[in-house]
Motif scaffolding. Sequence first.
Motif, mmCIF file in Angstrom:
data_model
loop_
_atom_site.group_PDB
_atom_site.id
_atom_site.type_symbol
_atom_site.label_atom_id
_atom_site.label_comp_id
_atom_site.label_asym_id
_atom_site.label_seq_id
_atom_site.Cartn_x
_atom_site.Cartn_y
_atom_site.Cartn_z
ATOM 1 N N ASN A 122 0.859 -1.181 0.000
ATOM 2 C CA ASN A 122 0.000 0.000 0.000
ATOM 3 C C ASN A 122 0.899 1.236 0.000
ATOM 4 O O ASN A 122 1.500 1.575 1.023
ATOM 5 N N ARG A 123 1.022 1.876 -1.158
ATOM 6 C CA ARG A 123 1.876 3.049 -1.280
ATOM 7 C C ARG A 123 1.134 4.152 -2.033
ATOM 8 O O ARG A 123 0.301 3.871 -2.878
ATOM 9 N N ASP A 124 1.471 5.378 -1.704
ATOM 10 C CA ASP A 124 0.904 6.540 -2.390
ATOM 11 C C ASP A 124 1.974 7.605 -2.517
ATOM 12 O O ASP A 124 3.067 7.483 -1.961
ATOM 13 N N PHE A 125 1.652 8.661 -3.239
ATOM 14 C CA PHE A 125 2.667 9.670 -3.527
ATOM 15 C C PHE A 125 2.975 10.539 -2.301
ATOM 16 O O PHE A 125 4.069 11.085 -2.184
ATOM 17 N N GLY A 126 2.018 10.671 -1.387
ATOM 18 C CA GLY A 126 2.327 11.355 -0.137
ATOM 19 C C GLY A 126 3.400 10.617 0.645
ATOM 20 O O GLY A 126 4.319 11.227 1.214
ATOM 21 N N GLN A 127 3.301 9.289 0.669
ATOM 22 C CA GLN A 127 4.340 8.481 1.307
ATOM 23 C C GLN A 127 5.662 8.609 0.557
ATOM 24 O O GLN A 127 6.729 8.695 1.171
ATOM 25 N N THR A 128 5.592 8.648 -0.772
ATOM 26 C CA THR A 128 6.815 8.801 -1.566
ATOM 27 C C THR A 128 7.504 10.124 -1.269
ATOM 28 O O THR A 128 8.732 10.182 -1.107
ATOM 29 N N LEU A 129 6.722 11.202 -1.182
ATOM 30 C CA LEU A 129 7.305 12.494 -0.829
ATOM 31 C C LEU A 129 7.956 12.447 0.549
ATOM 32 O O LEU A 129 9.018 13.047 0.770
ATOM 33 N N GLY A 130 7.325 11.739 1.475
ATOM 34 C CA GLY A 130 7.925 11.584 2.800
ATOM 35 C C GLY A 130 9.232 10.821 2.748
ATOM 36 O O GLY A 130 10.195 11.145 3.458
ATOM 37 N N LYS A 131 9.298 9.781 1.906
ATOM 38 C CA LYS A 131 10.545 9.039 1.722
ATOM 39 C C LYS A 131 11.627 9.932 1.120
ATOM 40 O O LYS A 131 12.816 9.752 1.391
ATOM 41 N N TRP A 132 11.213 10.890 0.318
ATOM 42 C CA TRP A 132 12.168 11.815 -0.298
ATOM 43 C C TRP A 132 12.603 12.918 0.662
ATOM 44 O O TRP A 132 13.451 13.740 0.321
ATOM 45 N N GLY A 133 12.018 12.965 1.827
ATOM 46 C CA GLY A 133 12.409 13.966 2.817
ATOM 47 C C GLY A 133 11.534 15.191 2.875
ATOM 48 O O GLY A 133 11.871 16.153 3.572
#
Length: 310
Positions: A122-133
Motif C-alpha cells: 500500500n503506497r501513495d505519492f504522499g508516502q513517496t514524498l515523505g521518503k524523499w524527505g
Amino acid sequence: MSLLAVCLLILCGCATLPPGTKRDPRDPWERVNRTSYKFNDVLDKAILRPVARGYAKTPQPVQRSVHNFFDNLDYPVTIVNDLLQGQIKPFFSDIARLVLNTTIGIGGLFDPASSAGLDKNNRDFGQTLGKWGVPPGPYIVVPILGPYTVRDGIGAGTVDTFANPRTYTKWQVNLSLYAIRQVDRRARLLPLDATLDSAYDPYAFIRNAYLQQRQFMIGGSASKSEEEQEEKLLEEAGEEEGTPKGTPPPPKQSPPSQQPPPQEPPPPQEPPPPQGAAAPPPSSAPTDETPPAAVPAGQALATETSDSLL
C-alpha cells in the motif's frame, strides 16, 4: 458548492476547542479543521454510517469481492509509487499481483495472488514524498474527503489521481465507483464507532490516529528496528544484571575454603598434654599460635562483608 460553503460558514462559528485542550503544533488550522470535521461528522451520521450498516448485512463473500475489486482497481497507484521509491523487487511483484488478480481473479473480485505468495503493498505519492524527505506540513481536514496533511493532499491530487484508472472514466462512473468505495471502507470501520463515540475529543483522536499511521507508513521499518534494538538492550541489561549476582558466590565460596585451616586441629591434641605433666600447658601457650591464625579469618570475613557492600 455554494450550499457546502454556507454550511461551513454556519459551522465555523461553532468550532471551538474543548476546555483544557492545548493546541497541537502539527495542527495550526485547528479551528477551521474542526469546522470541516463537524461537517463531515454530520454527513457521516446522517448518510454514510446508515448506508454502511446496511451494506454490512450483505454476505461476507460479497463484501470481500467488492473490497478485492477496489483494491485491485486502485493498485496501479501502488505500482507507480513502487517505482518512484526505488522499490524494484516490490515493483515487479506488484505488477504480477495486478495481472494475476485481474485475469485469474476475474477483474479483481478474487485474490489468487495472495494465495500464490505475492505480498500486498500500500503506497501513495504522499508516502513517496515523505521518503524523499519532504515534511508533512500542517494537518488539514477537507470537507467530504477527510483528513490529510498538506504533503499527502498534494500527493493525492497529483500523481495518485493520474495513476488511478478511475480518473479516465466518465465522471458519472468515477463518482459512482468512489461512492461505493467509501461505503465499503466505512463498513470496515463500523467496529470502531463505539471507541470513537466514547472518546473525550473525537477530533483529536482521529487526528492523532491519522498522523501516527502516516508516520508509520513512511518510517515504520525504522521504528520497528529501534524497538527491537531497545528490547535487545533491555535483555542484555537484564543478563548483565543477572551475571554479577551469579559471580559473587564464587568469591564467597573461596574464603570458606580458607576457613578449614583455622578449624583448630590442635584442640583434639590438647588433652594429651595435661595427662603427661603440668609443664606442657605453659609450653602450649607459646607454641599454640592459633589466635593469630584466627585473626586473618576475621579479616577474611570483614573483606567478604566489604566486598558484599561494594
